[in-house]
Design a protein around this motif. Structure first.
Motif, PDB file in Angstrom:
ATOM      1  N   ARG A   1      36.330 -27.304 126.611  1.00 13.12           N
ATOM      2  CA  ARG A   1      36.764 -26.092 125.623  1.00 13.12           C
ATOM      3  C   ARG A   1      35.732 -25.695 124.637  1.00 13.12           C
ATOM      4  NH1 ARG A   1      40.635 -22.627 126.764  1.00 13.12           N
ATOM      5  NH2 ARG A   1      40.946 -21.681 124.749  1.00 13.12           N
ATOM      6  N   ALA A   2      35.124 -26.657 124.167  1.00 15.32           N
ATOM      7  CA  ALA A   2      34.047 -25.992 123.182  1.00 15.32           C
ATOM      8  C   ALA A   2      33.005 -25.164 123.644  1.00 15.32           C
ATOM      9  CB  ALA A   2      33.403 -27.356 122.407  1.00 15.32           C
ATOM     10  N   ALA A   3      32.569 -25.424 124.979  1.00 14.21           N
ATOM     11  CA  ALA A   3      31.741 -24.521 125.570  1.00 14.21           C
ATOM     12  C   ALA A   3      32.188 -23.146 125.839  1.00 14.21           C
ATOM     13  CB  ALA A   3      31.116 -25.261 126.763  1.00 14.21           C
ATOM     14  N   LEU A   4      33.492 -23.243 126.209  1.00  9.67           N
ATOM     15  CA  LEU A   4      34.020 -21.977 126.497  1.00  9.67           C
ATOM     16  C   LEU A   4      34.081 -21.115 125.252  1.00  9.67           C
ATOM     17  CD1 LEU A   4      35.561 -19.970 128.376  1.00  9.67           C
ATOM     18  CD2 LEU A   4      37.722 -21.554 127.986  1.00  9.67           C
ATOM     19  N   ASP A   5      34.494 -21.804 124.146  1.00 11.95           N
ATOM     20  CA  ASP A   5      34.697 -21.026 122.840  1.00 11.95           C
ATOM     21  C   ASP A   5      33.328 -20.445 122.366  1.00 11.95           C
ATOM     22  OD1 ASP A   5      37.170 -21.758 122.985  1.00 11.95           O
ATOM     23  OD2 ASP A   5      37.162 -23.553 121.452  1.00 11.95           O
ATOM     24  N   GLN A   6      32.269 -21.073 122.608  1.00 15.79           N
ATOM     25  CA  GLN A   6      30.940 -20.864 122.281  1.00 15.79           C
ATOM     26  C   GLN A   6      30.584 -19.734 123.292  1.00 15.79           C
ATOM     27  OE1 GLN A   6      28.050 -23.692 122.431  1.00 15.79           O
ATOM     28  NE2 GLN A   6      26.311 -22.410 121.742  1.00 15.79           N
ATOM     29  N   ALA A   7      30.785 -19.724 124.420  1.00 14.17           N
ATOM     30  CA  ALA A   7      30.445 -18.663 125.398  1.00 14.17           C
ATOM     31  C   ALA A   7      31.300 -17.412 124.915  1.00 14.17           C
ATOM     32  CB  ALA A   7      30.656 -19.213 126.709  1.00 14.17           C
ATOM     33  N   GLU A   8      32.453 -17.704 124.505  1.00 18.91           N
ATOM     34  CA  GLU A   8      33.222 -16.310 124.323  1.00 18.91           C
ATOM     35  C   GLU A   8      32.556 -15.736 123.032  1.00 18.91           C
ATOM     36  OE1 GLU A   8      37.232 -17.736 124.068  1.00 18.91           O
ATOM     37  OE2 GLU A   8      37.541 -17.611 126.352  1.00 18.91           O
ATOM     38  N   ALA A   9      32.371 -16.809 122.079  1.00 15.40           N
ATOM     39  CA  ALA A   9      31.769 -16.013 120.843  1.00 15.40           C
ATOM     40  C   ALA A   9      30.584 -15.592 121.092  1.00 15.40           C
ATOM     41  CB  ALA A   9      31.597 -17.090 119.635  1.00 15.40           C
ATOM     42  N   THR A  10      29.564 -15.847 121.967  1.00 16.05           N
ATOM     43  CA  THR A  10      28.491 -15.367 122.130  1.00 16.05           C
ATOM     44  C   THR A  10      28.416 -13.816 122.949  1.00 16.05           C
ATOM     45  OG1 THR A  10      27.313 -17.368 122.548  1.00 16.05           O
ATOM     46  CG2 THR A  10      26.172 -15.572 123.392  1.00 16.05           C
ATOM     47  N   LEU A  11      29.583 -13.963 123.560  1.00 15.07           N
ATOM     48  CA  LEU A  11      29.889 -12.480 124.452  1.00 15.07           C
ATOM     49  C   LEU A  11      30.514 -11.623 123.307  1.00 15.07           C
ATOM     50  CD1 LEU A  11      30.343 -10.888 126.929  1.00 15.07           C
ATOM     51  CD2 LEU A  11      32.674 -12.093 127.299  1.00 15.07           C
ATOM     52  N   ARG A  12      31.146 -11.662 122.631  1.00 10.55           N
ATOM     53  CA  ARG A  12      31.719 -11.003 121.494  1.00 10.55           C
ATOM     54  C   ARG A  12      30.684 -10.269 120.799  1.00 10.55           C
ATOM     55  NH1 ARG A  12      35.967 -14.556 121.138  1.00 10.55           N
ATOM     56  NH2 ARG A  12      34.984 -15.715 119.467  1.00 10.55           N
ATOM     57  N   ALA A  13      29.550 -11.434 120.166  1.00  6.47           N
ATOM     58  CA  ALA A  13      28.401 -10.926 119.541  1.00  6.47           C
ATOM     59  C   ALA A  13      27.762  -9.913 120.358  1.00  6.47           C
ATOM     60  CB  ALA A  13      27.855 -12.003 119.024  1.00  6.47           C
ATOM     61  N   ALA A  14      27.530 -10.239 121.628  1.00  7.51           N
ATOM     62  CA  ALA A  14      26.636  -9.372 122.460  1.00  7.51           C
ATOM     63  C   ALA A  14      27.224  -7.910 122.619  1.00  7.51           C
ATOM     64  CB  ALA A  14      26.376 -10.096 123.895  1.00  7.51           C
ATOM     65  N   GLN A  15      28.496  -8.178 122.635  1.00  9.40           N
ATOM     66  CA  GLN A  15      29.184  -6.807 122.879  1.00  9.40           C
ATOM     67  C   GLN A  15      29.228  -5.949 121.639  1.00  9.40           C
ATOM     68  OE1 GLN A  15      33.211  -8.257 123.826  1.00  9.40           O
ATOM     69  NE2 GLN A  15      32.700  -8.005 126.423  1.00  9.40           N
ATOM     70  N   VAL A  16      29.207  -6.465 120.389  1.00 10.88           N
ATOM     71  CA  VAL A  16      29.174  -5.748 119.280  1.00 10.88           C
ATOM     72  C   VAL A  16      27.841  -5.193 119.006  1.00 10.88           C
ATOM     73  CG1 VAL A  16      29.166  -6.161 116.667  1.00 10.88           C
ATOM     74  CG2 VAL A  16      30.988  -7.031 118.007  1.00 10.88           C
ATOM     75  N   GLU A  17      26.677  -6.026 119.611  1.00 14.56           N
ATOM     76  CA  GLU A  17      25.187  -5.562 119.300  1.00 14.56           C
ATOM     77  C   GLU A  17      25.092  -4.514 120.554  1.00 14.56           C
ATOM     78  OE1 GLU A  17      21.379  -5.145 118.408  1.00 14.56           O
ATOM     79  OE2 GLU A  17      23.128  -6.008 117.187  1.00 14.56           O
ATOM     80  N   LEU A  18      25.821  -4.479 121.442  1.00 13.41           N
ATOM     81  CA  LEU A  18      25.626  -3.359 122.227  1.00 13.41           C
ATOM     82  C   LEU A  18      26.103  -1.972 121.882  1.00 13.41           C
ATOM     83  CD1 LEU A  18      24.829  -2.148 125.192  1.00 13.41           C
ATOM     84  CD2 LEU A  18      26.986  -3.075 126.136  1.00 13.41           C
TER      85      LEU A  18
ATOM     86  N   ALA B   1      28.339 -14.125 132.025  1.00  9.17           N
ATOM     87  CA  ALA B   1      28.163 -15.216 132.930  1.00  9.17           C
ATOM     88  C   ALA B   1      28.401 -16.473 132.479  1.00  9.17           C
ATOM     89  CB  ALA B   1      26.845 -14.977 133.581  1.00  9.17           C
ATOM     90  N   GLN B   2      27.951 -16.679 131.264  1.00  8.15           N
ATOM     91  CA  GLN B   2      28.205 -17.936 130.379  1.00  8.15           C
ATOM     92  C   GLN B   2      29.752 -18.197 130.337  1.00  8.15           C
ATOM     93  OE1 GLN B   2      25.668 -17.567 127.057  1.00  8.15           O
ATOM     94  NE2 GLN B   2      23.816 -18.277 128.289  1.00  8.15           N
ATOM     95  N   GLN B   3      30.332 -17.160 129.840  1.00  7.88           N
ATOM     96  CA  GLN B   3      31.774 -17.478 129.674  1.00  7.88           C
ATOM     97  C   GLN B   3      32.703 -17.744 130.934  1.00  7.88           C
ATOM     98  OE1 GLN B   3      34.105 -13.829 129.460  1.00  7.88           O
ATOM     99  NE2 GLN B   3      35.504 -14.571 127.886  1.00  7.88           N
ATOM    100  N   ALA B   4      32.279 -17.264 131.949  1.00  9.75           N
ATOM    101  CA  ALA B   4      32.999 -17.367 133.250  1.00  9.75           C
ATOM    102  C   ALA B   4      32.507 -18.905 133.826  1.00  9.75           C
ATOM    103  CB  ALA B   4      32.390 -16.488 134.634  1.00  9.75           C
ATOM    104  N   SER B   5      31.368 -19.350 133.424  1.00 11.59           N
ATOM    105  CA  SER B   5      30.844 -20.524 133.983  1.00 11.59           C
ATOM    106  C   SER B   5      31.742 -21.549 133.054  1.00 11.59           C
ATOM    107  CB  SER B   5      29.512 -20.871 133.618  1.00 11.59           C
ATOM    108  OG  SER B   5      29.117 -22.177 133.725  1.00 11.59           O
ATOM    109  N   ALA B   6      31.704 -21.546 131.675  1.00 13.51           N
ATOM    110  CA  ALA B   6      32.747 -22.080 130.660  1.00 13.51           C
ATOM    111  C   ALA B   6      34.159 -22.493 131.126  1.00 13.51           C
ATOM    112  CB  ALA B   6      32.303 -21.886 129.254  1.00 13.51           C
ATOM    113  N   ARG B   7      34.566 -21.266 131.480  1.00 15.74           N
ATOM    114  CA  ARG B   7      36.103 -21.082 131.898  1.00 15.74           C
ATOM    115  C   ARG B   7      36.331 -21.867 133.202  1.00 15.74           C
ATOM    116  NH1 ARG B   7      36.852 -16.223 131.671  1.00 15.74           N
ATOM    117  NH2 ARG B   7      37.874 -16.149 129.309  1.00 15.74           N
TER     118      ARG B   7
END
Length: 425
Positions: free
Chosen positions: A121-138, A167-173
């Motif tokens: 669950r922690a890995a999924l939360d981290q992957a989702e946070a990374t995805l949000r940050a990448a989307q903001v940067e994009l 991809a990291q989010q999908a793997s964590a999920r």
């Protein structure tokens, strides 16, 4: 001298003539009985043996060495009582090993459901946070490119970062789903735990089989094993007679089948205990006749608690009451004359000093007597031996007679009949 012998012979002839006249005038001496109503009992005697409702051989379902035999022949046992114990050290070790494997499988499952699930669950939360940050940067890079502050290549880099984060989010999920109760890892762990539990149960069952138990309350008939022997499945270790109503089984000559009926009272005597008769009743009569022996199997049930001296397969003497008349006109069989051409029975009755033939109709017969249903009345005097010609002048002598006294050993059988009448009621 000659004259003397002449007179002696003449006197003897005169005396013989007078004796003949006197004898013919008085009649032939003959024993007679007076017909009176009396009880008549017919019994059928045969041998029987003590049988049990069920006899079983008990044994082990596993191979092993006998450690103890806990009962002796003749002992009474209760249901579930231990009879034989096999060596069980190896079986106990197998149980301990199975229990350890079960604990290991349970711990693995618990780990997946607690620590492993938290990490996923922690890995999924981290992957989702990374995805949000990448989307903001994009989005920020796209605005800068639109204003001309940066080159378009910066947008491509930001887009690739978003794709990596997705991809990291999908793997964590997927990892979280695998750690859920419906996930594959948990399912595998649950299956391994079930296998370990089944192995533990099997090991405990095999350990329990090291003790041979009584299937029901019974008596030990025979003991076929001693400590130290190696036994295998199928080998009889003990023979038991299961508790139940004691029955007697007898092969009865088929000639007497017409006399037997279910429910008839009987008296049973063991040769070793002649003074302790006990009552029984006919329980069943086999529907088929044994063609080899010409006999039919008859079973009898005891009317009271079985005597303590009874043993399985003990031979007994049984008298079954097959007919009874409380009041009947009875004559001895010796009084019956040979049947006529029409098959009618007859006896000789004394009337006016002469033997008079009288036809009779008979009912119940025993070994030495017969019931007369027609042809005689109470008080009639019947010749005990019906061998004189009808019309013969007789000199009757009244004699006492009872049914049974004409038989060989009749006294003992009469006593048996008397006891049968008392116990059968």
């Amino acid at each position: 001298m000659k004259h003397r012998w002449f007179w002696i012979i003449a006197a003897a002839a005169v005396l013989m003539g007078l004796a003949f006249v006197a004898f013919s005038t008085r009649g032939v001496p003959a024993d007679v009985i007076e017909v009176q109503p009396r009880p008549l009992l017919r019994t059928l005697r045969f041998s029987a043996r003590v049988a049990t409702l069920s006899r079983v051989d008990v044994g082990s379902t596993i191979t092993g060495r006998v450690a103890q035999v806990l009962v002796d022949e003749g002992a009474r046992v209760r249901r579930g009582q231990k009879l034989v114990r096999l060596e069980s050290d190896e079986l106990r070790a197998a149980v301990a090993q199975a229990v350890a494997a079960e604990r290991q499988a349970r711990a693995r499952l618990a780990g997946l459901r607690s620590t492993g699930r938290s990490a996923s669950r922690a890995a999924l939360d981290q992957a989702e946070a990374t995805l949000r940050a990448a989307q903001v940067e994009l989005a920020r890079q796209q605005q800068l490119v639109a204003k001309g502050f940066v080159s378009a290549s910066r947008v491509d880099d930001a887009r690739r970062a978003v794709e990596v984060a997705q991809a990291q989010q999908a793997s964590a999920r997927a990892q979280v789903q695998a750690g859920a109760d419906s996930g594959t890892e948990v399912a595998q762990a649950q299956a391994q735990l079930a296998l370990a539990q089944a192995a533990t149960q099997a090991a405990r069952v095999r350990l329990a089989q090291a003790d041979v138990l009584a299937p029901a309350a019974a008596r030990v008939l025979a003991r076929h094993v001693e400590p130290g022997q190696i036994v295998q499945p199928g080998k009889a270790l003990l023979s038991l007679a299961l508790d139940g109503p004691t029955q007697l089984v007898a092969p009865v000559d088929e000639r007497f089948l017409d006399q037997l009926q279910v429910g008839q009272p009987a008296l049973v005597v063991a040769d070793a205990f002649p003074g302790q008769p006990f009552p029984a009743r006919v329980l069943s009569i086999a529907p088929a006749v044994d063609s080899q022996r010409g006999a039919v199997e008859v079973k009898l049930a005891l009317q009271r608690e079985a005597p303590a001296f009874l043993r399985e397969d003990m031979t007994l003497s049984v008298d079954v009451e097959t007919g009874r008349r409380e009041r009947a006109l009875v004559v001895p069989l010796s009084a019956l004359r040979a049947p006529g051409s029409d098959g009618a029975e007859s006896v000789l009755v004394v009337v006016d000093g002469r033997a008079q033939e009288r036809r009779v109709r008979l009912g119940l017969r025993t070994l030495d007597a017969a019931e007369v249903t027609e042809g005689l009345a109470a008080g009639d005097r019947v010749l005990r031996r019906g061998i004189l010609p009808p019309g013969e002048k007789v000199r009757p002598a009244l004699v006492p007679w009872e049914p049974g006294q004409d038989r060989a050993g009749g006294g003992a059988r009469d006593d048996m009949g008397s006891m049968l009448g008392n116990l059968g009621r």
